[in-house]
Design a protein around this motif. Structure first.
Motif, PDB file in Angstrom:
ATOM      1  N   GLY A   1     -12.251  21.258 -38.482  1.00 51.55           N
ATOM      2  CA  GLY A   1     -12.508  21.054 -37.066  1.00 51.55           C
ATOM      3  C   GLY A   1     -11.612  19.960 -36.509  1.00 51.55           C
ATOM      4  O   GLY A   1     -10.652  19.529 -37.139  1.00 51.55           O
ATOM      5  N   GLU A   2     -11.970  19.504 -35.326  1.00 55.51           N
ATOM      6  CA  GLU A   2     -11.209  18.430 -34.700  1.00 55.51           C
ATOM      7  C   GLU A   2     -11.180  17.215 -35.607  1.00 55.51           C
ATOM      8  O   GLU A   2     -12.164  16.888 -36.261  1.00 55.51           O
ATOM      9  N   ASP A   3     -10.038  16.548 -35.638  1.00 54.02           N
ATOM     10  CA  ASP A   3      -9.843  15.347 -36.448  1.00 54.02           C
ATOM     11  C   ASP A   3     -10.132  15.587 -37.919  1.00 54.02           C
ATOM     12  O   ASP A   3     -10.592  14.695 -38.634  1.00 54.02           O
ATOM     13  N   GLY A   4      -9.891  16.813 -38.413  1.00 54.66           N
ATOM     14  CA  GLY A   4     -10.073  17.100 -39.830  1.00 54.66           C
ATOM     15  C   GLY A   4     -11.517  17.250 -40.270  1.00 54.66           C
ATOM     16  O   GLY A   4     -11.816  17.161 -41.454  1.00 54.66           O
ATOM     17  N   ARG A   5     -12.426  17.486 -39.335  1.00 55.72           N
ATOM     18  CA  ARG A   5     -13.841  17.649 -39.693  1.00 55.72           C
ATOM     19  C   ARG A   5     -13.991  18.760 -40.722  1.00 55.72           C
ATOM     20  O   ARG A   5     -13.420  19.826 -40.589  1.00 55.72           O
ATOM     21  N   ARG A   6     -14.769  18.490 -41.751  1.00 57.34           N
ATOM     22  CA  ARG A   6     -14.980  19.471 -42.815  1.00 57.34           C
ATOM     23  C   ARG A   6     -16.286  20.207 -42.604  1.00 57.34           C
ATOM     24  O   ARG A   6     -17.281  19.620 -42.201  1.00 57.34           O
ATOM     25  N   TYR A   7     -16.271  21.478 -42.898  1.00 57.22           N
ATOM     26  CA  TYR A   7     -17.444  22.325 -42.717  1.00 57.22           C
ATOM     27  C   TYR A   7     -17.911  22.916 -44.044  1.00 57.22           C
ATOM     28  O   TYR A   7     -17.109  23.490 -44.767  1.00 57.22           O
ATOM     29  N   THR A   8     -19.211  22.814 -44.312  1.00 57.60           N
ATOM     30  CA  THR A   8     -19.785  23.631 -45.369  1.00 57.60           C
ATOM     31  C   THR A   8     -19.920  25.030 -44.769  1.00 57.60           C
ATOM     32  O   THR A   8     -19.815  25.213 -43.563  1.00 57.60           O
ATOM     33  N   GLY A   9     -20.177  26.036 -45.601  1.00 56.01           N
ATOM     34  CA  GLY A   9     -20.290  27.398 -45.098  1.00 56.01           C
ATOM     35  C   GLY A   9     -21.344  27.526 -44.023  1.00 56.01           C
ATOM     36  O   GLY A   9     -21.139  28.171 -42.988  1.00 56.01           O
ATOM     37  N   ASP A  10     -22.499  26.906 -44.221  1.00 56.62           N
ATOM     38  CA  ASP A  10     -23.588  26.993 -43.264  1.00 56.62           C
ATOM     39  C   ASP A  10     -23.207  26.324 -41.939  1.00 56.62           C
ATOM     40  O   ASP A  10     -23.434  26.877 -40.872  1.00 56.62           O
ATOM     41  N   LEU A  11     -22.621  25.155 -42.004  1.00 51.87           N
ATOM     42  CA  LEU A  11     -22.228  24.442 -40.786  1.00 51.87           C
ATOM     43  C   LEU A  11     -21.127  25.206 -40.062  1.00 51.87           C
ATOM     44  O   LEU A  11     -21.134  25.302 -38.833  1.00 51.87           O
ATOM     45  N   PHE A  12     -20.177  25.764 -40.801  1.00 55.11           N
ATOM     46  CA  PHE A  12     -19.112  26.565 -40.191  1.00 55.11           C
ATOM     47  C   PHE A  12     -19.710  27.737 -39.414  1.00 55.11           C
ATOM     48  O   PHE A  12     -19.347  28.000 -38.271  1.00 55.11           O
ATOM     49  N   THR A  13     -20.669  28.432 -40.037  1.00 55.99           N
ATOM     50  CA  THR A  13     -21.299  29.577 -39.393  1.00 55.99           C
ATOM     51  C   THR A  13     -22.035  29.149 -38.122  1.00 55.99           C
ATOM     52  O   THR A  13     -21.943  29.817 -37.097  1.00 55.99           O
TER      53      THR A  13
ATOM     54  N   ASP B   1      -0.624  32.970 -38.667  1.00 52.70           N
ATOM     55  CA  ASP B   1      -0.695  32.485 -37.286  1.00 52.70           C
ATOM     56  C   ASP B   1      -1.556  31.231 -37.191  1.00 52.70           C
ATOM     57  O   ASP B   1      -1.208  30.270 -36.500  1.00 52.70           O
ATOM     58  N   HIS B   2      -2.685  31.239 -37.881  1.00 56.75           N
ATOM     59  CA  HIS B   2      -3.584  30.076 -37.881  1.00 56.75           C
ATOM     60  C   HIS B   2      -2.862  28.854 -38.441  1.00 56.75           C
ATOM     61  O   HIS B   2      -2.965  27.755 -37.879  1.00 56.75           O
ATOM     62  N   LEU B   3      -2.134  29.024 -39.549  1.00 55.10           N
ATOM     63  CA  LEU B   3      -1.445  27.893 -40.176  1.00 55.10           C
ATOM     64  C   LEU B   3      -0.346  27.326 -39.284  1.00 55.10           C
ATOM     65  O   LEU B   3      -0.051  26.136 -39.349  1.00 55.10           O
ATOM     66  N   THR B   4       0.247  28.178 -38.446  1.00 55.78           N
ATOM     67  CA  THR B   4       1.284  27.700 -37.535  1.00 55.78           C
ATOM     68  C   THR B   4       0.693  26.761 -36.485  1.00 55.78           C
ATOM     69  O   THR B   4       1.247  25.707 -36.195  1.00 55.78           O
ATOM     70  N   SER B   5      -0.453  27.132 -35.941  1.00 51.61           N
ATOM     71  CA  SER B   5      -1.047  26.302 -34.891  1.00 51.61           C
ATOM     72  C   SER B   5      -2.013  25.242 -35.423  1.00 51.61           C
ATOM     73  O   SER B   5      -2.306  24.275 -34.727  1.00 51.61           O
ATOM     74  N   HIS B   6      -2.506  25.420 -36.643  1.00 48.38           N
ATOM     75  CA  HIS B   6      -3.455  24.478 -37.243  1.00 48.38           C
ATOM     76  C   HIS B   6      -3.069  24.228 -38.704  1.00 48.38           C
ATOM     77  O   HIS B   6      -3.604  24.877 -39.612  1.00 48.38           O
ATOM     78  N   PRO B   7      -2.128  23.303 -38.951  1.00 47.07           N
ATOM     79  CA  PRO B   7      -1.700  23.046 -40.325  1.00 47.07           C
ATOM     80  C   PRO B   7      -2.874  22.608 -41.208  1.00 47.07           C
ATOM     81  O   PRO B   7      -3.845  22.024 -40.713  1.00 47.07           O
TER      82      PRO B   7
END
Length: 90
Positions: free
Chosen positions: A75-87, A45-51
């Motif tokens: 994230g928005e505009d392809g923002r990348r998250y490290t594990g800590d930032l994602f959390t 489901d996630h991949l369908t709405s967020h390739p």
């Protein structure tokens, strides 16, 4: 029905880079994790709405060889998250 964890995002010398994932008790190992049908459905489901977003980053260090992969969670505009930032952010 398995997820193969082969890399993570890390900040190295103030630069995002791919590296082997942390694993306990010893670090720097890939791992294989069982996947339930419910989690697989959520991923689909996630991949369908967020390739996935294609990202190229150095491997292990800021000057490492570039590696290109598709990230499933950005994230928005392809923002990348490290594990800590994602959390902290998500």
């Amino acid at each position: 029905m398995w997820v193969h964890v082969r890399r993570q995002l890390r900040t190295v010398d103030r630069t995002l880079a791919f590296a082997l994932p942390k694993a306990l008790p010893k670090g720097n190992k890939t791992r294989t994790v069982p996947l339930s049908p419910g989690v697989l459905a959520e991923i689909k489901d996630h991949l369908t709405s967020h390739p996935p977003t294609t990202v190229t980053l150095p491997w292990r260090k800021s000057t490492g060889d570039p590696v290109t992969v598709r990230l499933l969670a950005t994230g928005e505009d392809g923002r990348r998250y490290t594990g800590d930032l994602f959390t902290k952010t998500v």
